[in-house]
Design a protein around this motif. Structure first.
Motif, PDB file in Angstrom:
ATOM      1  N   LEU A  21     -36.986  -4.266 -40.741  1.00 54.76           N
ATOM      2  CA  LEU A  21     -36.554  -3.037 -40.066  1.00 54.76           C
ATOM      3  C   LEU A  21     -37.182  -2.996 -38.679  1.00 54.76           C
ATOM      4  CD1 LEU A  21     -35.152  -0.195 -40.367  1.00 54.76           C
ATOM      5  CD2 LEU A  21     -37.415   0.655 -41.015  1.00 54.76           C
ATOM      6  N   THR A  22     -36.373  -2.718 -37.652  1.00 60.13           N
ATOM      7  CA  THR A  22     -36.868  -2.584 -36.277  1.00 60.13           C
ATOM      8  C   THR A  22     -37.002  -1.099 -35.955  1.00 60.13           C
ATOM      9  OG1 THR A  22     -35.797  -4.646 -35.603  1.00 60.13           O
ATOM     10  CG2 THR A  22     -36.456  -3.125 -33.863  1.00 60.13           C
ATOM     11  N   LEU A  23     -38.216  -0.687 -35.641  1.00 58.59           N
ATOM     12  CA  LEU A  23     -38.502   0.719 -35.339  1.00 58.59           C
ATOM     13  C   LEU A  23     -38.889   0.831 -33.870  1.00 58.59           C
ATOM     14  CD1 LEU A  23     -38.876   3.590 -36.589  1.00 58.59           C
ATOM     15  CD2 LEU A  23     -41.312   3.014 -36.819  1.00 58.59           C
ATOM     16  N   THR A  24     -38.172   1.688 -33.144  1.00 58.21           N
ATOM     17  CA  THR A  24     -38.432   1.897 -31.712  1.00 58.21           C
ATOM     18  C   THR A  24     -39.040   3.279 -31.522  1.00 58.21           C
ATOM     19  OG1 THR A  24     -36.565   0.484 -31.127  1.00 58.21           O
ATOM     20  CG2 THR A  24     -37.431   1.930 -29.425  1.00 58.21           C
ATOM     21  N   VAL A  25     -40.197   3.336 -30.884  1.00 63.44           N
ATOM     22  CA  VAL A  25     -40.909   4.595 -30.629  1.00 63.44           C
ATOM     23  C   VAL A  25     -41.037   4.747 -29.107  1.00 63.44           C
ATOM     24  CG1 VAL A  25     -43.020   5.920 -30.990  1.00 63.44           C
ATOM     25  CG2 VAL A  25     -42.179   4.381 -32.776  1.00 63.44           C
ATOM     26  N   THR A  26     -40.513   5.870 -28.576  1.00 59.67           N
ATOM     27  CA  THR A  26     -40.522   6.103 -27.124  1.00 59.67           C
ATOM     28  C   THR A  26     -41.284   7.400 -26.821  1.00 59.67           C
ATOM     29  OG1 THR A  26     -38.379   5.010 -26.905  1.00 59.67           O
ATOM     30  CG2 THR A  26     -39.117   6.370 -25.060  1.00 59.67           C
ATOM     31  N   GLY A  27     -42.236   7.310 -25.929  1.00 52.06           N
ATOM     32  CA  GLY A  27     -43.009   8.492 -25.541  1.00 52.06           C
ATOM     33  C   GLY A  27     -43.043   8.636 -24.028  1.00 52.06           C
ATOM     34  N   LYS A  28     -43.104   9.928 -23.557  1.00 51.31           N
ATOM     35  CA  LYS A  28     -43.210  10.217 -22.120  1.00 51.31           C
ATOM     36  C   LYS A  28     -44.405  11.128 -21.879  1.00 51.31           C
ATOM     37  CE  LYS A  28     -38.375   9.781 -20.672  1.00 51.31           C
ATOM     38  NZ  LYS A  28     -37.236  10.471 -20.004  1.00 51.31           N
ATOM     39  N   THR A  29     -45.025  10.911 -20.742  1.00 53.80           N
ATOM     40  CA  THR A  29     -46.177  11.732 -20.409  1.00 53.80           C
ATOM     41  C   THR A  29     -46.341  11.771 -18.894  1.00 53.80           C
ATOM     42  OG1 THR A  29     -48.545  12.054 -20.763  1.00 53.80           O
ATOM     43  CG2 THR A  29     -47.773   9.787 -20.561  1.00 53.80           C
ATOM     44  N   ASP A  30     -46.880  12.898 -18.392  1.00 50.03           N
ATOM     45  CA  ASP A  30     -47.166  13.019 -16.956  1.00 50.03           C
ATOM     46  C   ASP A  30     -48.334  12.109 -16.601  1.00 50.03           C
ATOM     47  OD1 ASP A  30     -45.174  14.895 -16.551  1.00 50.03           O
ATOM     48  OD2 ASP A  30     -46.520  16.562 -17.051  1.00 50.03           O
ATOM     49  N   ILE A  31     -48.241  11.523 -15.418  1.00 48.22           N
ATOM     50  CA  ILE A  31     -49.332  10.675 -14.937  1.00 48.22           C
ATOM     51  C   ILE A  31     -49.666  11.106 -13.517  1.00 48.22           C
ATOM     52  CG2 ILE A  31     -48.709   8.704 -16.405  1.00 48.22           C
ATOM     53  CD1 ILE A  31     -47.393   7.452 -13.975  1.00 48.22           C
ATOM     54  N   GLU A  32     -50.911  10.884 -13.131  1.00 49.15           N
ATOM     55  CA  GLU A  32     -51.359  11.224 -11.789  1.00 49.15           C
ATOM     56  C   GLU A  32     -51.456   9.950 -10.969  1.00 49.15           C
ATOM     57  OE1 GLU A  32     -54.975  13.368 -11.983  1.00 49.15           O
ATOM     58  OE2 GLU A  32     -54.119  15.096 -13.044  1.00 49.15           O
ATOM     59  N   ILE A  33     -50.986  10.033  -9.725  1.00 46.61           N
ATOM     60  CA  ILE A  33     -50.977   8.876  -8.830  1.00 46.61           C
ATOM     61  C   ILE A  33     -52.077   9.062  -7.797  1.00 46.61           C
ATOM     62  CG2 ILE A  33     -49.618   7.530  -7.203  1.00 46.61           C
ATOM     63  CD1 ILE A  33     -48.650   7.367 -10.039  1.00 46.61           C
ATOM     64  N   ASN A  34     -52.852   8.048  -7.550  1.00 48.16           N
ATOM     65  CA  ASN A  34     -53.870   8.040  -6.514  1.00 48.16           C
ATOM     66  C   ASN A  34     -53.170   7.913  -5.170  1.00 48.16           C
ATOM     67  OD1 ASN A  34     -56.031   7.712  -4.820  1.00 48.16           O
ATOM     68  ND2 ASN A  34     -56.961   6.027  -5.999  1.00 48.16           N
ATOM     69  N   LEU A  35     -53.220   9.000  -4.364  1.00 48.66           N
ATOM     70  CA  LEU A  35     -52.486   8.986  -3.104  1.00 48.66           C
ATOM     71  C   LEU A  35     -53.031   7.941  -2.140  1.00 48.66           C
ATOM     72  CD1 LEU A  35     -52.036  12.848  -2.553  1.00 48.66           C
ATOM     73  CD2 LEU A  35     -50.414  11.199  -3.515  1.00 48.66           C
ATOM     74  N   ARG A  36     -54.305   7.636  -2.205  1.00 41.09           N
ATOM     75  CA  ARG A  36     -54.849   6.600  -1.324  1.00 41.09           C
ATOM     76  C   ARG A  36     -54.312   5.214  -1.695  1.00 41.09           C
ATOM     77  NH1 ARG A  36     -61.284   8.227  -0.826  1.00 41.09           N
ATOM     78  NH2 ARG A  36     -60.965  10.302   0.115  1.00 41.09           N
ATOM     79  N   ASN A  37     -54.075   5.031  -2.975  1.00 34.11           N
ATOM     80  CA  ASN A  37     -53.533   3.747  -3.444  1.00 34.11           C
ATOM     81  C   ASN A  37     -52.531   4.048  -4.557  1.00 34.11           C
ATOM     82  OD1 ASN A  37     -52.934   1.159  -4.171  1.00 34.11           O
ATOM     83  ND2 ASN A  37     -55.054   0.553  -4.691  1.00 34.11           N
ATOM     84  N   PRO A  38     -51.252   4.263  -4.213  1.00 38.14           N
ATOM     85  CA  PRO A  38     -50.253   4.691  -5.215  1.00 38.14           C
ATOM     86  C   PRO A  38     -50.086   3.685  -6.352  1.00 38.14           C
ATOM     87  CG  PRO A  38     -49.426   4.929  -2.981  1.00 38.14           C
ATOM     88  CD  PRO A  38     -50.681   4.152  -2.887  1.00 38.14           C
ATOM     89  N   PHE A  39     -50.467   2.449  -6.153  1.00 41.38           N
ATOM     90  CA  PHE A  39     -50.248   1.437  -7.212  1.00 41.38           C
ATOM     91  C   PHE A  39     -51.483   1.246  -8.095  1.00 41.38           C
ATOM     92  CE2 PHE A  39     -47.566   0.417  -3.577  1.00 41.38           C
ATOM     93  CZ  PHE A  39     -46.318   0.406  -4.171  1.00 41.38           C
ATOM     94  N   ASP A  40     -52.501   2.086  -7.889  1.00 43.71           N
ATOM     95  CA  ASP A  40     -53.730   1.943  -8.645  1.00 43.71           C
ATOM     96  C   ASP A  40     -53.679   2.844  -9.870  1.00 43.71           C
ATOM     97  OD1 ASP A  40     -56.215   1.355  -9.550  1.00 43.71           O
ATOM     98  OD2 ASP A  40     -57.272   2.580  -8.055  1.00 43.71           O
ATOM     99  N   PHE A  41     -53.009   2.379 -10.942  1.00 44.25           N
ATOM    100  CA  PHE A  41     -53.010   3.109 -12.206  1.00 44.25           C
ATOM    101  C   PHE A  41     -52.822   2.100 -13.344  1.00 44.25           C
ATOM    102  CE2 PHE A  41     -48.483   2.667 -12.858  1.00 44.25           C
ATOM    103  CZ  PHE A  41     -47.967   2.592 -11.581  1.00 44.25           C
ATOM    104  N   ASP A  42     -53.258   2.483 -14.532  1.00 44.07           N
ATOM    105  CA  ASP A  42     -53.245   1.587 -15.695  1.00 44.07           C
ATOM    106  C   ASP A  42     -52.512   2.283 -16.825  1.00 44.07           C
ATOM    107  OD1 ASP A  42     -53.641  -0.291 -17.604  1.00 44.07           O
ATOM    108  OD2 ASP A  42     -55.821  -0.030 -17.766  1.00 44.07           O
TER     109      ASP A  42
END
Length: 561
Positions: A21-42
């Motif tokens: 059986l293939t089970l797909t679980v999808t979740g969404k959540t707000d994230i904060e972006i570092n304005l000095r470095n927009p690509f600095d998130f994990d």
């Protein structure tokens, strides 16, 4: 879908045992972006759903994750998709419980797991993989061969896969060579097939029930998607019958075919005493491993010595099962003239194709053993002493009595005087010959005949005595006085008999070697005696009585001659 929400979606709600059986679980959540470095998130630091709640009813085979970032009304939203491959651990109604992700929670989902494999009407479409099991018989005898064929059908490019082997605690299972790979069409779909064959030999009567054959692997389809494949199949129970009451043999041999052959004996069935024969017996069977073939009987008639080699057993796998062979080679040496009969060899076996007993037979063979001129009639262990026999014959002969009591008269006295003079002359010549005869390094005994020396030699060889080599040198000097023999090296060089040299070397190693080299089993000198008899017979026409005397007696030769 608002932030901090969770959606759980199985690819189906009704499956069969063994399916994935293939089970797909999808979740969404707000994230904060570092304005000095927009690509600095994990994204990987975000929480995961509590999937461990499923471990009671499902086995989690694999997990994959996918991340993405969305912009909704100038807000950054992270979307995470987890894909799980689940295998149900039991049949019946199972429930995927509500899963939590931050402050979001999913709804429970019921999954119906059916037993057995799906039928054609139950399938929504062609299966990605499945297993088929076949046997060549519906029932067998105990220890009879059953050929099991395992076929794995799958689609896509297989990345990895594990196909289990058949197992049973009371059956011998042998693989029949390497697996085969080919393609087949089923239900309009092209499958790749892996085929394996096994030979099963049940060791107990009753029912043979094998554990399910299982497969687990991963394959990538034409769209590049990775699918987990998981299947199993169970063989029907095989009835195993006992040994039939009418079978007459001592060793139960259920086979498709069995043959017994012999080679090495002369066509005219005539051999000479001491001649070495190499007899080969070969037992071949289809449907049995070689370890089950019985050994050949060792019975031999009196007057025939047998020196068997180590039996050779071979088992060859094939598409129809195992083919086995037992080969026994033995050196046969007749040691006395006359007629000898090699006994019949009978091996009963059970023909499983026709369900009846058959017997493989090598009939009795009668050999005519011819004596070699100059060869002694029997072995030295119980041979009478010819010198002693001659004395006995003289003692048993009637004495010559004088016709009357008259005196000897004149002429008998003259004859006696001439005889004494002749004996004195002969003695003088003999002593002069002894003075000039070169030493041979071998102490000879003139009062022993060559035959008596040979008997002593054979007796010493049979016992494994340390005097064997000295007696051999002395006998060779008596047998061939035209040659000089100082040691056993001279004897081996003259005879050029590898078998005799090997037996002498084995005796010397046994007598004078290191403790590790000396044998611990009792000495058996039959092979050495046989080799001596053969050499004496081969040189039987070269005795003293058949050779011309030297042109000049030894005592009359000069150093310049």
């Amino acid at each position: 879908m608002a932030a901090n929400e969770l959606v759980v979606e199985p690819d189906r709600t009704r499956i069969h045992e063994g399916e994935v059986l293939t089970l797909t679980v999808t979740g969404k959540t707000d994230i904060e972006i570092n304005l000095r470095n927009p690509f600095d998130f994990d994204m990987s630091s975000l929480p995961k759903p509590d999937i461990e709640k499923l471990e009671g009813d499902f086995e989690i085979l694999s997990t994959s994750e996918q991340y993405s970032i969305l912009s909704l009304n100038r807000d950054m939203v992270g979307e995470i998709t987890w894909t799980y491959q689940l295998a149900p651990t039991t049949t019946g109604k199972l429930t995927i419980p509500a899963l939590s992700f931050k402050d979001a929670e999913s709804e429970p989902i019921d999954i119906q797991v059916e037993s057995g494999a799906p039928t054609a009407n139950e399938q929504d479409g062609p299966r990605d993989s499945f297993i088929e099991l076949e046997t060549n018989k519906d029932e067998v005898y105990v220890q009879e061969q059953l050929v099991l064929t395992v076929k794995l059908f799958f689609t896509g490019n297989l990345i990895r896969g594990e196909l289990s082997e058949p197992e049973h605690p009371h059956a011998i299972i042998e693989s029949l060579g390497k697996q085969g790979e080919y393609t087949r069409y089923r239900d309009g779909m092209r499958y790749r097939v892996v085929e394996r064959r096994y030979a099963l030999f049940p060791q107990r009567e009753g029912e043979l029930s094998l554990q399910p054959i299982r497969f687990e692997g991963q394959a990538r389809n034409n769209d590049g998607q990775l699918k987990l494949l998981r299947d199993n199949a169970t063989l029907f129970d095989i009835p195993v019958k006992g040994v039939p009451a009418e079978f007459s043999g001592d060793t139960w041999l259920p086979a498709r075919n069995l043959s017994l052959n012999e080679s090495g004996l002369p066509e005219n069935r005539t051999v000479s005493a001491g001649q070495n024969l190499t007899r080969t017996l070969k037992l071949q069977a289809d449907g049995l491993p070689s370890e089950t073939l019985p050994p050949f009987p060792e019975e031999m008639p009196d007057g025939m010595r047998a020196y068997p080699e180590k039996p050779e057993r071979t088992t060859t796998p094939g598409s129809e099962g195992l083919a086995s062979e037992l080969t026994q080679t033995a050196a046969l040496v007749p040691v006395q003239p006359g007629e000898l009969t090699l006994p019949e060899i009978r091996i009963p076996w059970w023909d499983t194709e026709n369900d009846t007993e058959r017997v493989a037979v090598i009939p009795a063979r009668t050999l005519t053993i011819e004596a070699i001129p100059g060869q002694i009639e029997s072995l030295p262990a119980d041979s009478p002493d010819e010198a002693g026999a001659a004395v006995d014959d003289e003692e048993k002969s009637p004495e010559t009595t004088p016709a009357n009591n008259e005196g000897p008269g004149f002429w008998p006295l003259v004859a006696l005087a001439l005889l004494g003079a002749w004996l004195a002359t002969l003695a003088a010549w003999w002593f002069s010959r002894r003075r000039v005869q070169p030493t041979t390094g071998v102490e000879s005994s003139d009062d022993l005949s060559e035959q008596a020396l040979f008997r002593d030699l054979c007796e010493a060889a049979r016992r494994g005595s340390a005097t064997t080599t000295d007696l051999l040198v002395r006998w060779m000097a008596a047998r061939h006085p035209e040659h000089t023999f100082h040691s056993i090296v001279d004897v081996n060089r003259f005879l050029e008999d590898k078998e005799l040299a090997a037996e002498i070397a084995e005796l010397q190693q046994r007598l004078f070697g290191t403790p590790e080299q000396q044998a611990t089993v009792p000495w058996n000198g039959d092979r050495l005696v046989t080799a001596l008899i053969r050499n004496r017979g081969a040189t039987g026409t070269q005795g003293k009585e058949d050779r011309l005397p030297p042109l000049y007696p030894e005592g009359l030769r000069t150093s310049g001659s």
